[in-house]
Write an enzyme that holds these catalytic residues in place. Structure first.
Site, PDB file in Angstrom:
ATOM      1  N   ASP A 306       0.840  -1.191   0.000  1.00 63.78           N
ATOM      2  CA  ASP A 306       0.000   0.000   0.000  1.00 63.78           C
ATOM      3  C   ASP A 306       0.881   1.249   0.000  1.00 63.78           C
ATOM      4  OD1 ASP A 306      -2.589   1.210   0.157  1.00 63.78           O
ATOM      5  OD2 ASP A 306      -2.195   1.679   2.249  1.00 63.78           O
ATOM      6  N   GLU A 353       0.678  -0.585  -5.075  1.00 56.22           N
ATOM      7  CA  GLU A 353      -0.469   0.337  -5.046  1.00 56.22           C
ATOM      8  C   GLU A 353       0.078   1.706  -5.434  1.00 56.22           C
ATOM      9  OE1 GLU A 353      -2.192   3.472  -4.229  1.00 56.22           O
ATOM     10  OE2 GLU A 353      -1.789   2.984  -2.129  1.00 56.22           O
ATOM     11  N   ASP A 406     -11.613   1.304  -0.510  1.00 58.68           N
ATOM     12  CA  ASP A 406     -11.747   2.736  -0.209  1.00 58.68           C
ATOM     13  C   ASP A 406     -12.757   3.443  -1.115  1.00 58.68           C
ATOM     14  OD1 ASP A 406     -10.012   2.947   1.946  1.00 58.68           O
ATOM     15  OD2 ASP A 406      -8.249   3.266   0.686  1.00 58.68           O
TER      16      ASP A 406
END
Length: 510
Positions: A306, A353, A406
């Site tokens: 991430d 990501e 998200d």
């Protein structure tokens, strides 16, 4: 590709995004408010296999704080005990039906109490020299030895946190906060039972997780994990290794992580994580990072990093500031770090990501290590022809999504668009068809993701179930109402199963 284990991303694959906590509860199981590694996890693997999906993506599976956010955890290594299946412990003879019934009646208040009972039974079985129990005791000792790098400190950290009424380690008495060796040695003696229970709990978590991983592999399903680039300040990692983070002599953060002001926020985002002391990490060949990734590569077949851009440069905010406005970009040694990770773990399979504003330097780092990036179709319809998220721009070395944890669900996202934005989506859909049909969400976006050149296409379970905004997993920038969503099998219709199966077959994804 750099991802070489089983050549997982060398062929077109389909995946589903669903966190363990979002699994339903089995009618035969005790429902303590979130999914676990019991029968429903295996049932979900069977479902994925039956429709032709070969990748199951979850969120981070580490032990969370009270807010249940998997991106702010008490350890970068320890698994979440809430995911342990109590029914599996019952089948092993470590819990009795009467103990489980006490939870239902409210006489036991937490899963932690049951895990303590299971440990007591586990210890007593060994005293009676039962052959299976003796073997398990040996396995437990081997686990503790193998994982000692993080497990010893984590178990003491959690025992001390319980001793100090869940206070963050920064508020502990100085001898504990600053890790006075004599004080910690005495604490290990005084809290030996609590430490052993915590170690046992991690042993059970890893055992149950790896059993699920083995089962999934027999069904042709691979597990896709996720790690936050930063760790929580209130974590065993920062307490045990303060020299690896940018802290002052009093162990307070000097700078905090976040992202600068942008189109979405005039003050940026202040996440509050400590930044790494990269010089200290470089000095010991990134030992903490390599061990962290080794643990993740044991638990998962594929791992997403991430906020990958933070490995090239990260936004450092003065710790005293309440917003991210006054931060600055500070370079990070991502090249050296990734080189060391791949040297130690040559078969690890990583995904970057790389969402948000990505610089040429970040792209160059990702491309050098041939890591797939992420493409989110909900970001595609800005009206700009060079939008990198438009399906026809998505390159092979990518993971395509309708949306992520998200994002809103695709149905909710489409409903929230204004007339102009919706027109852009409709125009693109119609231009990609040989005949004009009504737009149908979320299937049209699912079709786009699966039709794309991306080797891997991932669909959130909410989109397969065609659910609205009330079923989204997380709303960034909010502090409540997140991470609680769960599905139930009654939501899944034969028409939905037929639709997703047909799309997978038509697009040649395994």
């Amino acid at each position: 590709m750099k991802c070489t284990n089983f050549s997982l991303l060398s062929q077109r694959r389909s995946g589903v995004l669903l966190h363990i906590s979002s699994l339903p509860s089995s009618p035969e199981a005790i429902d303590l408010g979130m999914g676990d590694l019991g029968i429903e996890a295996y049932r979900f693997v069977d479902f994925l296999s039956s429709i032709g999906v070969s990748v199951w993506q979850t969120l981070p599976i580490n032990m969370t704080h009270a807010d249940n956010s998997p991106y702010q955890c008490l350890s970068a290594f320890a698994g979440n005990p809430n995911f342990i299946s109590l029914e599996s412990l019952e089948s092993q003879g470590l819990l009795t039906k009467s103990a489980l019934n006490e939870v239902v009646s409210g006489e036991l208040t937490s899963k932690a109490n049951l895990l303590a009972i299971a440990y007591k039974t586990f210890s007593e079985q060994a005293k009676h020299q039962e052959s299976f129990a003796e073997k398990e005791q040996l396995n437990f000792k081997k686990f503790c030895k193998k994982q000692s790098y993080w497990l010893n400190d984590f178990a003491l950290f959690l025992a001390l946190r319980n001793k100090f009424n869940q206070a963050s380690w920064q508020y502990w008495p100085d001898a504990y906060k600053h890790r006075d060796m004599a004080t910690l040695k005495q604490a290990r003696k005084e809290l030996a039972q609590e430490v052993a229970i915590i170690q046992f709990t991690q042993f059970i978590f890893f055992k149950q997780w790896l059993a699920l991983k083995v089962y999934a592999a027999t069904k042709g399903v691979y597990l896709f994990g996720d790690i936050p680039i930063f760790v929580a300040y209130d974590s065993a990692d920062v307490w045990a290794h303060p020299q690896l983070f940018k802290l002052d002599p009093y162990k307070n953060m000097e700078v905090a992580a976040g992202v600068p002001p942008d189109y979405f926020s005039t003050t940026g985002q202040r996440w509050g994580n400590p930044h790494y002391n990269w010089d200290a990490m470089l000095a010991d060949d990134f030992n903490w990072w390599v061990k962290r990734m080794a643990t993740q590569s044991t638990l998962f077949d594929i791992v997403r990093i991430d906020h990958f851009r933070g490995l090239q440069a990260a936004w450092e905010i003065p710790a005293s500031d309440d917003t991210a406005i006054n931060g600055q970009w500070v370079l990070a040694p991502g090249d050296a770090l990734l080189a060391m990770i791949f040297k130690a773990l040559p078969k690890i399979c990583l995904v970057a990501e790389d969402l948000g504003v990505i610089t040429p330097e970040v792209d160059a780092l990702r491309i050098k290590y041939n890591l797939p990036g992420m493409k989110i179709l909900q970001f595609a319809f800005s009206g700009q022809e060079d939008n990198p998220y438009l399906p026809h721009h998505i390159e092979v070395n990518s993971v395509a999504y309708t949306g992520t944890h998200d994002n809103d669900t695709t149905c909710g996202w489409y409903e929230s668009l204004d007339e102009h934005q919706r027109g852009l989506v409709q125009a693109y859909i119609h231009s990609s068809r040989s005949e004009e049909h009504d737009v149908h969400m979320p299937n049209d976006l699912i079709n786009m993701a699966f039709d794309s050149h991306a080797q891997l296409a991932i669909i959130p379970m909410q989109d397969i179930l065609q659910l609205d905004s009330s079923h989204r997993m997380n709303t960034p920038g909010t502090c409540s109402g997140n991470w609680h969503w769960r599905f139930n099998w009654q939501q899944l219709t034969p028409t939905q199963i037929e639709s997703i199966t047909e799309i997978i077959i038509r697009t040649g994804r395994g």
